[in-house]
Design a protein around this motif. Sequence first.
Motif, PDB file in Angstrom:
ATOM      1  N   ARG A   1      -8.564   6.026   1.732  1.00 37.86           N
ATOM      2  CA  ARG A   1      -8.725   7.444   1.429  1.00 37.86           C
ATOM      3  C   ARG A   1     -10.198   7.764   1.449  1.00 37.86           C
ATOM      4  NH1 ARG A   1      -4.425  10.318  -0.531  1.00 37.86           N
ATOM      5  NH2 ARG A   1      -2.603   9.080  -1.146  1.00 37.86           N
TER       6      ARG A   1
ATOM      7  N   SER B   1      -5.508  14.666   9.974  1.00 40.98           N
ATOM      8  CA  SER B   1      -4.859  13.734  10.903  1.00 40.98           C
ATOM      9  C   SER B   1      -4.639  14.328  12.291  1.00 40.98           C
ATOM     10  CB  SER B   1      -3.531  13.258  10.313  1.00 40.98           C
ATOM     11  OG  SER B   1      -3.786  12.513   9.157  1.00 40.98           O
TER      12      SER B   1
ATOM     13  N   LEU C   1      -7.583  10.792   5.617  1.00 44.34           N
ATOM     14  CA  LEU C   1      -6.776   9.596   5.389  1.00 44.34           C
ATOM     15  C   LEU C   1      -6.833   8.707   6.612  1.00 44.34           C
ATOM     16  CD1 LEU C   1      -3.597  11.318   3.937  1.00 44.34           C
ATOM     17  CD2 LEU C   1      -5.344  10.097   2.652  1.00 44.34           C
ATOM     18  N   ILE C   2      -7.101   7.435   6.359  1.00 46.03           N
ATOM     19  CA  ILE C   2      -6.979   6.473   7.455  1.00 46.03           C
ATOM     20  C   ILE C   2      -5.639   5.782   7.261  1.00 46.03           C
ATOM     21  CG2 ILE C   2      -7.962   4.485   8.606  1.00 46.03           C
ATOM     22  CD1 ILE C   2      -9.713   6.948   8.731  1.00 46.03           C
ATOM     23  N   THR C   3      -4.681   6.140   8.122  1.00 46.76           N
ATOM     24  CA  THR C   3      -3.338   5.595   7.957  1.00 46.76           C
ATOM     25  C   THR C   3      -3.028   4.630   9.100  1.00 46.76           C
ATOM     26  OG1 THR C   3      -2.364   7.367   9.221  1.00 46.76           O
ATOM     27  CG2 THR C   3      -2.564   7.718   6.864  1.00 46.76           C
TER      28      THR C   3
ATOM     29  N   ILE D   1      -0.880   4.257   4.130  1.00 49.35           N
ATOM     30  CA  ILE D   1      -2.252   4.749   3.989  1.00 49.35           C
ATOM     31  C   ILE D   1      -3.140   3.552   3.706  1.00 49.35           C
ATOM     32  CG2 ILE D   1      -3.786   6.212   2.654  1.00 49.35           C
ATOM     33  CD1 ILE D   1      -1.315   7.910   1.989  1.00 49.35           C
TER      34      ILE D   1
ATOM     35  N   ASN E   1      -8.964  11.454  19.161  1.00 48.65           N
ATOM     36  CA  ASN E   1      -8.596  10.215  19.836  1.00 48.65           C
ATOM     37  C   ASN E   1      -8.180  10.473  21.277  1.00 48.65           C
ATOM     38  OD1 ASN E   1      -9.104   8.653  17.629  1.00 48.65           O
ATOM     39  ND2 ASN E   1      -6.985   8.619  16.926  1.00 48.65           N
TER      40      ASN E   1
ATOM     41  N   MET F   1      -7.851  14.214  14.053  1.00 51.16           N
ATOM     42  CA  MET F   1      -8.186  12.868  14.517  1.00 51.16           C
ATOM     43  C   MET F   1      -7.374  12.511  15.751  1.00 51.16           C
ATOM     44  SD  MET F   1      -8.648  10.888  10.968  1.00 51.16           S
ATOM     45  CE  MET F   1      -9.448   9.395  11.475  1.00 51.16           C
TER      46      MET F   1
ATOM     47  N   GLN G   1      -3.458   6.124  12.557  1.00 52.97           N
ATOM     48  CA  GLN G   1      -4.799   6.103  13.146  1.00 52.97           C
ATOM     49  C   GLN G   1      -5.149   4.723  13.667  1.00 52.97           C
ATOM     50  OE1 GLN G   1      -4.287   8.479  10.915  1.00 52.97           O
ATOM     51  NE2 GLN G   1      -5.113  10.112  12.155  1.00 52.97           N
TER      52      GLN G   1
ATOM     53  N   PRO H   1       0.830  -1.210   0.000  1.00 50.72           N
ATOM     54  CA  PRO H   1       0.000   0.000   0.000  1.00 50.72           C
ATOM     55  C   PRO H   1       0.859   1.251   0.000  1.00 50.72           C
ATOM     56  CG  PRO H   1      -0.008  -1.018   2.155  1.00 50.72           C
ATOM     57  CD  PRO H   1       0.783  -1.915   1.273  1.00 50.72           C
ATOM     58  N   GLU H   2       0.325   2.292  -0.554  1.00 47.84           N
ATOM     59  CA  GLU H   2       1.106   3.535  -0.601  1.00 47.84           C
ATOM     60  C   GLU H   2       1.223   4.133   0.797  1.00 47.84           C
ATOM     61  OE1 GLU H   2      -0.819   6.731  -2.545  1.00 47.84           O
ATOM     62  OE2 GLU H   2      -2.815   5.920  -2.191  1.00 47.84           O
ATOM     63  N   SER H   3       2.296   4.906   0.998  1.00 48.61           N
ATOM     64  CA  SER H   3       2.487   5.471   2.339  1.00 48.61           C
ATOM     65  C   SER H   3       2.589   6.983   2.257  1.00 48.61           C
ATOM     66  CB  SER H   3       3.765   4.928   2.976  1.00 48.61           C
ATOM     67  OG  SER H   3       4.297   3.900   2.218  1.00 48.61           O
ATOM     68  N   LEU H   4       2.480   7.578   3.427  1.00 52.57           N
ATOM     69  CA  LEU H   4       2.698   9.007   3.543  1.00 52.57           C
ATOM     70  C   LEU H   4       4.184   9.289   3.370  1.00 52.57           C
ATOM     71  CD1 LEU H   4       0.647   9.936   6.712  1.00 52.57           C
ATOM     72  CD2 LEU H   4       0.156  10.661   4.389  1.00 52.57           C
TER      73      LEU H   4
END
Lengths: 168, 86, 243
Positions: free
Chosen positions: C13, A14, C19-21, C10, A21, A17, C24, A2-5
Amino acid sequence: MPESLEFLSLNFWSPLMAIGNLLILFLIVKKFLFKPVNDILDKRAKEVDSIYSDAEDMRTEAKMNKDIYEEKLKNVKAETDLMIKSVTERAENRKEEILKEAAVEAENRKIKAETDIKLAKKKAVDNIKENIVDMVIDLAQQVVEKEIAEKDHESLIDDAINKLGERV
Amino acid sequence: MERAIIMAACAIGAGISMFGGIGPGIGEGYAVGKACEAIGRQPETKGDVTSTMLMGCAVAETTGLYSLIIAMLLIFVAPGLFIGRL
Amino acid sequence: MNVEITGAKIFLRLPFGILITETQVNMWIIMLAIAILCKWLTHNLKVKPEGKRQVVAEYLVNMSNKFVTSNMGDRFKNFSPFIGTLFAFSLLCSLSGLLGMYPPTADLNTTIGWATVTFVMIVYYKIKANGLGGYLKGFMEPIPVLAPFNVLGEFSTPISMAIRMFGNISTGVVISTLVYAALAWLSSLALQWLPGVLSGIPVLQLGVPAILSIYFDLFSGALQSFIFCMLTVLYIAQASKGD
């Protein structure tokens, strides 16, 4: 894969979130850990306080009882003191009375003894006088019987009377 | 060629920016040394001295971390930014 | 040899750029773990403690209360749960690196978020202590020309807090990634003579990174969590005092 940041990246949602959290977890922890434990701690503190106050109450009560008993004891002592005092006073009075009586009696006896002595003396003097009379009579008889010289008679009688007078 | 130059420049810049790590190193070493002296003088205050020292070290580290961030930006963000401009 | 140092993966999306990474997801896992732990610790509390569970729960709560009241005074006793939560959360986030998860604190987004919470609290208490006018006037001191620098200084507090946490933890991630790669390369070099797949086994990765992990994850993680909480507490206590 999967692609990453990017390693160093920022976006708008983020952090929000993360804040959300954190706040949710804060509520969870507050409700499930801090509230019950603090309640228990408060309860325990209250219990300990109540135990302490009970002990304090008991102590004050004991102290009060002690005070009462001490007062009572003090009263008893005062009473006995009073009693002893009155008794000794009475005894003292009695003693004085007895002494006075004794003195009076002694005085009476003394007076009586003196009168007795006076009487006895008088009696003795009377007796002696009687004896003298007897003796004089005897002497007179002897004088009469022997018929001695007149000069002798006179000197004899004078002697005898003088002697008696000195003796009495 | 330009790509390579940009990458090289970014890497060199990151390396230079990490010179900033010298300052916190010296400062923290000094702070720890002083803390050791304090503990040696008064061993009973060890707990307080240690926590204060860690606190101070963390704050003194800030400049080093800024340079670290600059280095990271240069390595991870800047090449993409500049290469995209080409 | 090719080393990729990347951020969190990630997973999803969502619209509006949400973004749910991995960050999270790991955070949710840790939150769940903490919630279960709390529920388990306070399962059956008694006034007279029986068993170690309650002792542990009381110890944690007491430690948090003591930390807050000794640094902020009794007036801020309500802060105890928040500080405790912050400490537990950041500590477990940092320690999750030990389990091979991506530590959420190695993501700048997370630490920026938490530092923002602290920042909002600091500003709130400053305004409460000095009034809005007093707070704004504070930027004009000692002379109005310095106002931009004062504003910068005000914002540097949360930014430096966020970067401190992020820098310490992510350095650990970067260095352990590099060490893993280097060890893989070294072991492949050492096992070149073995045939086939066997040469690809990174034998050296077995024990060496553990030492690094102890420093970066355990020591650094715990220290940074403590410092984050300590700074939060001190800044808020200072802000509420007024000038």
